[in-house]
Design an enzyme around this catalytic site. Structure first.
Site, PDB file in Angstrom:
ATOM      1  N   GLU A 118      -4.535 -12.016   3.906  1.00 60.76           N
ATOM      2  CA  GLU A 118      -5.139 -11.323   2.757  1.00 60.76           C
ATOM      3  C   GLU A 118      -5.380 -12.266   1.581  1.00 60.76           C
ATOM      4  OE1 GLU A 118      -6.293  -8.538   3.305  1.00 60.76           O
ATOM      5  OE2 GLU A 118      -4.995  -7.397   4.649  1.00 60.76           O
ATOM      6  N   HIS A 141       0.921  -7.028  -2.489  1.00 59.18           N
ATOM      7  CA  HIS A 141       0.409  -5.972  -1.612  1.00 59.18           C
ATOM      8  C   HIS A 141       1.547  -5.467  -0.742  1.00 59.18           C
ATOM      9  CE1 HIS A 141      -1.784  -3.830   1.441  1.00 59.18           C
ATOM     10  NE2 HIS A 141      -1.430  -4.680   2.372  1.00 59.18           N
ATOM     11  N   GLU A 171       6.870   9.175 -17.037  1.00 53.67           N
ATOM     12  CA  GLU A 171       6.624   7.792 -17.447  1.00 53.67           C
ATOM     13  C   GLU A 171       5.312   7.200 -16.898  1.00 53.67           C
ATOM     14  OE1 GLU A 171       9.468   4.928 -16.121  1.00 53.67           O
ATOM     15  OE2 GLU A 171       9.221   5.458 -14.031  1.00 53.67           O
ATOM     16  N   HIS A 212      -3.707   2.664   4.027  1.00 53.43           N
ATOM     17  CA  HIS A 212      -3.163   1.337   4.275  1.00 53.43           C
ATOM     18  C   HIS A 212      -2.018   0.980   3.304  1.00 53.43           C
ATOM     19  CE1 HIS A 212      -3.919  -3.156   5.312  1.00 53.43           C
ATOM     20  NE2 HIS A 212      -2.780  -3.028   4.671  1.00 53.43           N
TER      21      HIS A 212
HETATM   22  O1  2HA Z   1      -0.171  -9.065   6.085  1.00 53.90           O
HETATM   23  O2  2HA Z   1      -0.180  -6.078   5.081  1.00 53.90           O
HETATM   24  O3  2HA Z   1      -2.811  -6.025   5.002  1.00 53.90           O
HETATM   25  C1  2HA Z   1      -0.030  -7.809   6.615  1.00 53.90           C
HETATM   26  C2  2HA Z   1      -0.762  -6.827   5.811  1.00 53.90           C
HETATM   27  C3  2HA Z   1      -2.222  -6.827   5.933  1.00 53.90           C
HETATM   28 ZN    ZN Z   2      -1.296  -4.398   4.425  1.00 57.59          ZN
END
Ligand code: 2HA
Ligand code: ZN
Length: 274
Positions: A118, A141, A171, A212
């Site tokens: 990513e 992420h 909050e 996701h």
């Molecule tokens: O790297 O979360 O989006 C693994 C992930 C891909």
């Molecule tokens: Zn991911």
């Protein structure tokens, strides 16, 4: 020059601790999730010979605006669970080379690995965040369970999604007054999702990837983590109450009172004007 042991560097320790915490919270199963953390040259040079490049790794896109910038980044295919016991295999320190499309590896990915798949979404998000907040250093992420669940049962409209999250805990409007941005399902690991994420990052520090996970940004690892934690907490309250008859709520009037009291400007177009 006397250099300190990289394993004692506060930014390596902080990456170990944050990945362990994220794993413990169930946000990063298997190899799920990735983090990139912008470091200054002085920070890196205190621990590494910055003229010694271990390998050159293509980034797969033009990261020109970040030329010369240093990042510590989680490795592709690596598990957050394992970072603490072997940071040198699971993390890497890179510098974006002058061509903008290559990363100089200065430390890490010891098993021959490389940065997260990513990376485009991360670096493009750094460029976007830095353009609106020069102090931004972290892009994170992960796959928070309840937020992910919420994207299956709640409309994906950015304004509706934000409004619901704001209502789920007092909050929220204080922590993310700019709201969360929501992207529809897209193929991960691509430049396209990177570009779409970065575009959203110009107006918000949290971008939901429907079905996701979540991207969060911040000036520090703690700030980005706290943002993700707050969004996930709100999504948890939503999922605990979604099938039930709701008899109480935080009203728009109360959200406005909160925003005024904490001196934040809520994203326009979400709260009813009367
Ligand atoms: O790297 O979360 O989006 C693994 C992930 C891909
Ligand atoms: Zn991911």
């Amino acid at each position: 020059m006397e250099r300190k042991d990289i394993l004692s560097a506060p930014f390596v320790k902080a990456m170990e601790d944050i990945t362990a915490n994220m794993y413990r919270l169930g946000w990063d199963e298997r190899n799920g999730g990735n983090i990139s953390y912008l470091l200054s040259e002085e920070e890196v040079a205190a621990y590494l010979d910055i003229t010694r490049v271990i390998r050159k790794i293509p980034t797969g896109f033009d990261a020109g605006p970040l030329t010369g910038k240093y990042f510590i980044v989680t490795g592709t295919g690596k598990y957050f669970k394992n970072v603490k016991e072997d940071p040198e295999t699971n993390l890497g320190i890179i510098r974006i080379a002058s061509d903008g499309t290559t990363a100089d590896l200065l430390w890490g990915y010891r098993d021959g690995g490389k940065f997260t798949s990513e990376l485009p979404a991360h670096l493009m998000s750094h460029i976007a965040r830095l353009s609106v907040d020069p102090e931004n250093r972290v892009v994170m992420h992960c796959h928070p369970t309840n937020l992910l669940a919420m994207t299956y049962v709640h409309p994906l409209d950015t304004c509706e999604f934000t409004h619901t999250l704001w209502q789920m805990s007092t909050e929220c409007i204080v922590v993310f007054p700019e709201g969360v941005e929501v992207l529809p399902w897209m193929l991960c690991g691509t430049n396209e999702i990177g570009e779409a994420t970065a575009e959203k990052m110009k107006s918000a520090r949290s971008v939901v990837w429907a079905l996701h996970g979540l991207y969060g940004a911040g000036k520090t690892l703690d700030e980005a983590f706290g943002l993700v934690e707050t969004v996930e907490k709100a999504a948890t309250i939503y999922m605990l109450t979604a099938g039930l008859k709701r008899v109480n709520t935080i009203t728009d009037e109360q959200l406005k009172i909160l925003a005024a009291a904490f001196k934040v400007t809520p994203k326009a177009g979400i709260l009813k004007t009367k």
